[in-house]
Design a protein around this motif. Sequence first.
Motif, short mmCIF file in Angstrom:
data_model
loop_
_atom_site.label_atom_id
_atom_site.label_comp_id
_atom_site.label_asym_id
_atom_site.label_seq_id
_atom_site.Cartn_x
_atom_site.Cartn_y
_atom_site.Cartn_z
N LYS A 17 26.20 25.44 37.01
CA LYS A 17 26.90 26.09 36.67
C LYS A 17 27.71 25.27 36.14
O LYS A 17 28.06 24.09 35.91
CB LYS A 17 28.04 26.64 37.20
N LEU A 18 28.97 25.53 34.58
CA LEU A 18 29.27 24.24 33.87
C LEU A 18 30.56 24.02 34.69
O LEU A 18 31.32 24.94 34.65
CB LEU A 18 29.31 25.30 32.20
N HIS A 19 30.86 22.56 34.00
CA HIS A 19 32.71 22.06 34.98
C HIS A 19 33.14 21.77 33.68
O HIS A 19 33.07 22.61 32.41
CB HIS A 19 32.39 21.62 35.59
N ILE A 20 34.19 22.30 34.16
CA ILE A 20 35.81 22.04 33.04
C ILE A 20 35.02 21.05 32.09
O ILE A 20 35.94 20.34 31.57
CB ILE A 20 37.07 21.42 33.47
N GLY A 21 34.55 19.43 32.70
CA GLY A 21 34.51 18.52 31.60
C GLY A 21 33.49 19.06 30.46
O GLY A 21 33.62 18.74 29.22
N HIS A 22 32.72 19.81 30.96
CA HIS A 22 32.21 20.63 29.30
C HIS A 22 32.68 21.27 28.84
O HIS A 22 32.97 21.28 27.32
CB HIS A 22 30.76 21.72 29.62
N TYR A 23 33.68 22.35 29.58
CA TYR A 23 35.18 22.93 28.81
C TYR A 23 35.36 21.89 27.95
O TYR A 23 35.92 22.46 26.59
CB TYR A 23 35.72 23.64 30.07
N TYR A 214 34.10 23.81 38.73
CA TYR A 214 33.58 24.17 37.92
C TYR A 214 34.42 25.83 37.13
O TYR A 214 35.44 26.48 38.00
CB TYR A 214 32.25 25.22 38.54
N LEU A 215 34.11 25.89 35.80
CA LEU A 215 34.62 27.04 35.30
C LEU A 215 34.26 28.12 35.97
O LEU A 215 35.69 29.16 36.11
CB LEU A 215 33.67 27.52 34.38
N SER A 216 33.63 28.78 37.07
CA SER A 216 33.20 29.52 38.08
C SER A 216 34.02 29.91 39.32
O SER A 216 34.19 30.36 40.43
CB SER A 216 32.44 30.10 37.99
N ASP A 217 35.20 27.95 39.21
CA ASP A 217 35.20 28.63 41.08
C ASP A 217 36.68 29.41 41.04
O ASP A 217 37.24 29.85 40.18
CB ASP A 217 36.22 26.73 40.70
N THR A 258 50.32 21.19 28.34
CA THR A 258 51.26 22.09 27.48
C THR A 258 52.68 21.85 27.71
O THR A 258 52.62 22.13 28.42
CB THR A 258 50.33 23.00 27.12
N ASP A 259 53.13 21.44 26.54
CA ASP A 259 54.93 21.89 27.80
C ASP A 259 55.26 22.99 27.58
O ASP A 259 56.42 23.03 28.81
CB ASP A 259 55.68 21.37 25.97
N GLY A 260 54.50 24.13 27.62
CA GLY A 260 54.97 26.03 27.95
C GLY A 260 54.84 25.30 29.45
O GLY A 260 55.25 26.36 30.10
N ASP A 261 53.39 24.41 29.72
CA ASP A 261 53.00 24.73 31.35
C ASP A 261 54.46 24.30 31.71
O ASP A 261 54.07 24.73 33.14
CB ASP A 261 51.87 23.98 31.42
N PHE A 262 55.52 23.68 31.50
CA PHE A 262 56.27 22.75 32.43
C PHE A 262 57.36 24.17 32.60
O PHE A 262 57.76 23.92 33.47
CB PHE A 262 56.75 21.80 31.16
N ALA A 263 57.58 24.87 31.06
CA ALA A 263 58.52 25.53 31.65
C ALA A 263 58.23 26.34 32.12
O ALA A 263 58.95 27.30 32.85
CB ALA A 263 58.68 26.06 30.08
N ASN A 298 44.85 26.43 37.09
CA ASN A 298 43.95 27.50 36.92
C ASN A 298 44.46 28.84 35.94
O ASN A 298 44.31 29.55 36.36
CB ASN A 298 45.50 28.01 38.34
N SER A 299 45.36 28.26 35.47
CA SER A 299 45.95 29.71 34.79
C SER A 299 44.99 29.21 33.60
O SER A 299 44.94 29.91 32.73
CB SER A 299 47.44 28.97 33.86
N ARG A 300 44.63 28.30 33.00
CA ARG A 300 43.34 28.19 32.14
C ARG A 300 41.74 29.04 32.61
O ARG A 300 41.16 29.96 31.53
CB ARG A 300 43.01 26.21 32.00
N LEU A 301 42.12 29.04 34.38
CA LEU A 301 40.39 29.17 33.99
C LEU A 301 40.60 30.56 34.59
O LEU A 301 39.28 31.59 35.22
CB LEU A 301 39.79 28.64 36.19
N GLU A 302 41.78 31.14 35.31
CA GLU A 302 41.50 32.71 35.05
C GLU A 302 41.09 33.68 35.25
O GLU A 302 40.82 34.43 34.67
CB GLU A 302 43.12 32.82 36.46
N PRO A 303 41.71 33.99 33.61
CA PRO A 303 40.92 34.21 32.41
C PRO A 303 39.82 34.45 31.82
O PRO A 303 38.43 35.29 32.09
CB PRO A 303 41.43 34.18 31.74
N ILE A 304 39.06 32.91 32.38
CA ILE A 304 37.33 32.97 32.25
C ILE A 304 36.66 33.94 33.59
O ILE A 304 35.55 34.43 33.64
CB ILE A 304 37.08 31.72 32.36
N ARG A 305 37.41 33.18 34.69
CA ARG A 305 37.01 34.43 36.41
C ARG A 305 36.59 35.46 35.71
O ARG A 305 35.73 35.81 36.14
CB ARG A 305 37.94 33.66 37.64
#
Length: 368
Positions: A17-23, A214-217, A258-263, A298-305
């Motif tokens: 499976k592809l991992h976040i390094g690939h991403y 992994y992207l699918s974790d 991103t700055d938005g993640d801190f907010a 998790n906020s990045r991977l959830e929609p991918i999952r």
Amino acid sequence: MNNKEKVILTGDRPTGKLHIGHYVGSLRRRVELQNSGEYDKIFIMIADAQALTDNADNPEKIRQNVIEVALDYLSAGIDPEKTNIFIQSAVPELTELTFYYMNLVSVQRLQRNPTVKTELEMRKFEGGTPTGFFCYPISQAADITLFKATTVPVGEDQKPMLEQTNEIVRRFNHIYGDTLVEPRILLPDNAACLRLPGTDGKAKMSKSLGNCIYLSDTAKELKKKVNSMYTDPEHIHIEQPGHLEGNTVFTYLDAFCTDGDFAQFLPEYQNLEEMKEHYTRGGLGDGTCKKFLYNVLNSRLEPIRERRHQWEQRIPEVYEILKRGTQAARERGIQTLNEVRHAMRIDYFDDKELIEQQTRMYSAKGGK
């Protein structure tokens, strides 16, 4: 074929499976490029033939992972209406072009390729290096040039491969005439994404080293991996100053947050620079940093999952997408290979001038 076309070629080996390094290294950028509308054609290759060069004794591993990579592509946002996803072994023109290129590259040049050196050191083949693996820079050159790719979005570790590809293009064009296109490499624009380290702090995230996210974790798997990540071994107590260099958590934050993640997740800070400043002067614990990183990832991977789960229910459709993409790749490849054969003067059946010239020559001989 329009030589002014803007064409992308990229891909991955289906060894897992592809991992976040690939991403962050290329997949995220591929989606952006696909949606930019700037490119005439986009080809993404599942490089099963290349994967077999060091997995010849385990073809089932490759066979099963073709679908895993396809699912990762689709769930990450690759759109089959805009991008042709194809299977390398189903495009035989690639093999033929590789064979012709082998005459243009010396063994010594392959031995000097830094990427090949690194891969050989990592794999430590018993009983000698398979010839197919040793020659994979040549195969990769064929992959890129068969589609007349103008742009190849990859990670920094692939720069030597692109350099070798352009050497082959220049040598071919010098010998046979201007036929092939020199591609340009497109690296990630974020320095932290050039080569994302493994969760253990090792130089490279690698499936074989078991240090991948992994992207699918699942969210649970992701949290476990983030909590075990390498940070600063000298940062034992919260009040102690922490070091950023070699700290995997902060490298990942550089790549993803991103700055938005801190907010949203850590409003005590406005941006990553403020967080880093606090960590380096002391008073910020690794646990807080890891919790924040988990929330960001998790906020990045959830929609991918979620998209992956949907595609997993439509496997026959996924294979139809691969079939259509492979047919489009073959059409493009046949066109380029016809031009290559013509340039090399080996298009015998289509060369009417050759047939007529030899007809006259032998007819004249027969008349004497």
